[in-house]
Design a protein around this motif. Structure first.
Motif, mmCIF file in Angstrom:
data_model
loop_
_atom_site.group_PDB
_atom_site.id
_atom_site.type_symbol
_atom_site.label_atom_id
_atom_site.label_comp_id
_atom_site.label_asym_id
_atom_site.label_seq_id
_atom_site.Cartn_x
_atom_site.Cartn_y
_atom_site.Cartn_z
ATOM 1 N N ILE A 294 80.013 -92.114 -8.860
ATOM 2 C CA ILE A 294 79.598 -91.143 -9.883
ATOM 3 C C ILE A 294 78.083 -91.137 -10.077
ATOM 4 O O ILE A 294 77.429 -90.085 -9.973
ATOM 5 N N VAL A 295 77.501 -92.301 -10.366
ATOM 6 C CA VAL A 295 76.055 -92.357 -10.629
ATOM 7 C C VAL A 295 75.246 -91.987 -9.380
ATOM 8 O O VAL A 295 74.309 -91.179 -9.463
ATOM 9 N N PRO A 296 75.556 -92.532 -8.192
ATOM 10 C CA PRO A 296 74.832 -92.071 -6.996
ATOM 11 C C PRO A 296 74.955 -90.571 -6.768
ATOM 12 O O PRO A 296 73.983 -89.919 -6.362
ATOM 13 N N GLY A 297 76.137 -89.999 -7.017
ATOM 14 C CA GLY A 297 76.302 -88.555 -6.858
ATOM 15 C C GLY A 297 75.399 -87.776 -7.798
ATOM 16 O O GLY A 297 74.786 -86.770 -7.403
ATOM 17 N N LEU A 298 75.293 -88.248 -9.044
ATOM 18 C CA LEU A 298 74.418 -87.580 -10.011
ATOM 19 C C LEU A 298 72.949 -87.754 -9.638
ATOM 20 O O LEU A 298 72.131 -86.855 -9.856
ATOM 21 N N ILE A 299 72.607 -88.904 -9.058
ATOM 22 C CA ILE A 299 71.227 -89.119 -8.610
ATOM 23 C C ILE A 299 70.883 -88.148 -7.474
ATOM 24 O O ILE A 299 69.783 -87.566 -7.454
ATOM 25 N N VAL A 300 71.806 -87.965 -6.546
ATOM 26 C CA VAL A 300 71.585 -86.999 -5.468
ATOM 27 C C VAL A 300 71.416 -85.599 -6.060
ATOM 28 O O VAL A 300 70.528 -84.836 -5.643
ATOM 29 N N MET A 301 72.233 -85.242 -7.042
ATOM 30 C CA MET A 301 72.123 -83.936 -7.675
ATOM 31 C C MET A 301 70.742 -83.739 -8.305
ATOM 32 O O MET A 301 70.080 -82.711 -8.084
ATOM 33 N N VAL A 302 70.302 -84.728 -9.070
ATOM 34 C CA VAL A 302 68.990 -84.628 -9.735
ATOM 35 C C VAL A 302 67.869 -84.577 -8.704
ATOM 36 O O VAL A 302 66.900 -83.812 -8.849
ATOM 37 N N SER A 303 67.986 -85.372 -7.646
ATOM 38 C CA SER A 303 66.962 -85.380 -6.602
ATOM 39 C C SER A 303 66.868 -84.019 -5.918
ATOM 40 O O SER A 303 65.764 -83.493 -5.689
ATOM 41 N N LEU A 304 68.017 -83.423 -5.602
ATOM 42 C CA LEU A 304 68.027 -82.091 -4.991
ATOM 43 C C LEU A 304 67.427 -81.051 -5.934
ATOM 44 O O LEU A 304 66.643 -80.184 -5.507
ATOM 45 N N MET A 305 67.777 -81.125 -7.204
ATOM 46 C CA MET A 305 67.246 -80.161 -8.176
ATOM 47 C C MET A 305 65.736 -80.306 -8.314
ATOM 48 O O MET A 305 65.014 -79.298 -8.367
ATOM 49 N N ALA A 306 65.263 -81.548 -8.351
ATOM 50 C CA ALA A 306 63.818 -81.772 -8.483
ATOM 51 C C ALA A 306 63.077 -81.233 -7.263
ATOM 52 O O ALA A 306 62.033 -80.572 -7.384
ATOM 53 N N GLY A 307 63.613 -81.498 -6.074
ATOM 54 C CA GLY A 307 62.977 -81.008 -4.856
ATOM 55 C C GLY A 307 62.917 -79.489 -4.804
ATOM 56 O O GLY A 307 61.881 -78.906 -4.435
ATOM 57 N N CYS A 308 64.015 -78.826 -5.180
ATOM 58 C CA CYS A 308 64.049 -77.359 -5.162
ATOM 59 C C CYS A 308 63.138 -76.774 -6.229
ATOM 60 O O CYS A 308 62.497 -75.731 -6.015
ATOM 61 N N TRP A 309 63.068 -77.426 -7.393
ATOM 62 C CA TRP A 309 62.193 -76.929 -8.464
ATOM 63 C C TRP A 309 60.726 -77.026 -8.039
ATOM 64 O O TRP A 309 59.939 -76.091 -8.263
ATOM 65 N N ILE A 310 60.344 -78.149 -7.418
ATOM 66 C CA ILE A 310 58.961 -78.308 -6.947
ATOM 67 C C ILE A 310 58.640 -77.241 -5.902
ATOM 68 O O ILE A 310 57.572 -76.622 -5.929
ATOM 69 N N TYR A 311 59.575 -77.009 -4.982
ATOM 70 C CA TYR A 311 59.370 -76.000 -3.951
ATOM 71 C C TYR A 311 59.203 -74.612 -4.563
ATOM 72 O O TYR A 311 58.314 -73.846 -4.163
ATOM 73 N N ALA A 312 60.066 -74.287 -5.536
ATOM 74 C CA ALA A 312 60.032 -72.948 -6.130
ATOM 75 C C ALA A 312 58.844 -72.757 -7.066
ATOM 76 O O ALA A 312 58.390 -71.621 -7.266
ATOM 77 N N SER A 313 58.327 -73.837 -7.632
ATOM 78 C CA SER A 313 57.248 -73.720 -8.616
ATOM 79 C C SER A 313 55.877 -73.543 -7.978
ATOM 80 O O SER A 313 54.953 -73.028 -8.619
ATOM 81 N N ARG A 314 55.751 -73.962 -6.735
ATOM 82 C CA ARG A 314 54.439 -73.843 -6.091
ATOM 83 C C ARG A 314 54.229 -72.398 -5.624
ATOM 84 O O ARG A 314 55.159 -71.710 -5.213
ATOM 85 N N GLY A 315 53.026 -71.927 -5.686
ATOM 86 C CA GLY A 315 52.728 -70.559 -5.258
ATOM 87 C C GLY A 315 53.083 -69.535 -6.330
ATOM 88 O O GLY A 315 53.437 -69.867 -7.462
ATOM 89 N N ASP A 316 52.980 -68.282 -5.960
ATOM 90 C CA ASP A 316 53.201 -67.189 -6.911
ATOM 91 C C ASP A 316 54.359 -66.297 -6.496
ATOM 92 O O ASP A 316 54.373 -65.104 -6.787
ATOM 93 N N ASP A 317 55.324 -66.860 -5.788
ATOM 94 C CA ASP A 317 56.455 -66.057 -5.337
ATOM 95 C C ASP A 317 57.344 -65.693 -6.521
ATOM 96 O O ASP A 317 58.017 -66.549 -7.109
ATOM 97 N N GLU A 318 57.362 -64.434 -6.881
ATOM 98 C CA GLU A 318 58.126 -63.978 -8.039
ATOM 99 C C GLU A 318 59.636 -64.022 -7.813
ATOM 100 O O GLU A 318 60.410 -63.917 -8.762
ATOM 101 N N ALA A 319 60.050 -64.166 -6.567
ATOM 102 C CA ALA A 319 61.489 -64.222 -6.298
ATOM 103 C C ALA A 319 62.142 -65.399 -7.002
ATOM 104 O O ALA A 319 63.327 -65.350 -7.351
ATOM 105 N N TYR A 320 61.356 -66.465 -7.224
ATOM 106 C CA TYR A 320 61.919 -67.671 -7.809
ATOM 107 C C TYR A 320 61.768 -67.736 -9.329
ATOM 108 O O TYR A 320 62.098 -68.743 -9.934
#
Length: 426
Positions: A173-199
């Motif tokens: 359970i806890v490792p699964g939630l850690i993977v979830m948070v890690s994936l969300m953090a990585g995608c948020w960082i990717y989407a937040s950089r630049g000025d792409d309005e799609a995100y």
């Protein structure tokens, strides 16, 4: 042992289905290297699946298919959208949260990937998201089903390692939630950089939207509560929990949501039988291969080599992680577990590594294999639904792969991550 390994690899490279590769290689090895009668093959095939616990697999598979067909998956998407849909890169995050929720019902990574892809890919294309990255993120979200209970992979690991299924479920359970948070953090960082309005999502977060989404999804959320609560509470076994999950899903989809009809059931159950048979026949033939390995003394040879190379648990875990990551790229998870875990677990225990932690490490490594070519079944499913070639999607798999590797390092070298919850409830 050499005959079995070489024969298996040769057949696998030749494109022979893995179930036949395992069986043929084991049969040839028995004939060439042992005096055992050929009838041992039939005995081991039968013995490999003669388990009450393994009966849980077809029921969990059927429950996951009913979930997809009966509207539970769509409602999970709506709830996830209300929860994280206001953040940059929202559709990536919605896919990840939805994958986590669906993993707590189906236990099948490919089924979850197909369900998420069918709902999320058209919307991502409409919003001009990078569709290759979207497919890789959805594949990683689906792969969470290998870690989060009621994972079929975890059931096989528990049976193979002679551990409590409840403890193994809690350990994931806890490792699964850690993977979830890690994936969300990585995608948020990717989407937040630049000025792409799609995100950028213009729909704000509101408690009303979240409340409506929760009320709509609440009956579906009852299924994982019943499964995990029943097993951990000692109310029923994993197999009984799978049966209860199936009937709970039937009730939710047919009586509460009313999106599933009796006429839909035969096709769904036939599909569940087909998928379950695929898993069980791999388990049965892999048990023959495992018997050959054990009788030829390979575990002792490998232990001697590893202890000669290093006496450090840290170095051992690094070697095991590299081995499992490579194996996961080429081999189906159940087969890899049945072949490698009986060899590696005793060695891990000699280094003082807890079986539950080692089981979770194994499951997480093989879940990463679900998104890495050339095997990467979740990646194939997501790219197929997205209408993209696997080569195109593979170029963007680096982001979810990096996030999952970060989680793997944490789970590997911080035992409390996987052992805290089992020890707390015990």
């Amino acid at each position: 042992m050499i005959w079995a390994a070489c024969g298996f690899l040769l057949l696998l490279v030749s494109g022979v289905p893995i179930v036949l590769a395992l069986g043929i290689a084991a049969l040839v090895a028995i004939e060439v290297t042992t005096t055992a009668p050929v009838s041992i093959v039939a005995q081991r095939v039968y013995g490999g699946i003669n388990s009450f616990t393994l009966m849980a697999i077809p029921f969990f598979v059927a429950s996951g298919l009913l979930m997809d067909a009966g509207g539970i998956a769509r409602r999970f998407v709506n709830l996830a959208s209300a929860l994280v849909g206001w953040i940059s890169g929202s559709l990536y995050l919605v896919s990840i949260v939805t994958g986590t929720g669906l993993a707590a019902i189906s236990g099948s990574g490919s089924a979850d990937t197909a369900a998420i892809s069918a709902v999320m890919t058209p919307e991502m294309r409409k919003r001009n998201y990078n569709i290759d990255l979207a497919a890789s993120v959805i594949a990683a979200s689906g792969s969470l089903a290998s870690i989060i209970p009621p994972s079929i992979v975890m059931i096989v690991i528990a049976i193979t390692s002679n551990q409590s299924i409840g403890a193994m479920f809690l350990g994931g359970i806890v490792p699964g939630l850690i993977v979830m948070v890690s994936l969300m953090a990585g995608c948020w960082i990717y989407a937040s950089r630049g000025d792409d309005e799609a995100y950028r999502d213009t729909e704000p977060f509101t408690l009303k939207r979240l409340g409506d989404g929760f009320v709509e999804a609440a009956p579906g959320l009852l299924v994982p509560v019943v499964i995990i609560g029943g097993i951990v509470g000692g109310i029923f076994t994993a197999t009984e929990a799978a049966c209860v999950a199936l009937f709970t899903t039937l009730f939710v989809t047919m009586v509460i949501y009313r999106e599933l009809h009796i006429r839909d059931l035969p096709a769904i159950f036939l599909r569940a039988i087909s998928l379950s048979a695929t898993v069980l026949i791999i388990i049965s033939t892999a048990s023959v291969f495992t018997w050959i390995i054990a009788t030829q003394g390979f575990p002792a040879l490998l232990k001697g080599w590893l202890t000669g190379v290093t006496d450090s648990p840290v170095a051992f875990l690094l070697i095991v992680n590299i081995l499992l990551l490579v194996v996961g790229m080429f081999m189906e998870s159940i087969s890899a577990i049945l072949i490698l875990l009986p060899i590696l677990l005793p060695i891990a225990q000699s280094y003082g590594i807890h079986p539950v932690q080692f089981g979770v490490i194994t499951a997480l490594n093989l879940s990463i294999g679900l998104i890495t070519p050339p095997y990467g079944i979740c990646l194939y499913v997501a790219s197929s639904v997205a209408g993209r070639r696997i080569e195109q999607v593979s170029r963007k798999v680096w982001l979810p792969l990096a996030c999952m590797l970060i989680a793997l390092v944490l789970v590997t070298f911080v035992p409390a991550v996987s052992l805290w919850l089992p020890s707390l409830l015990n």
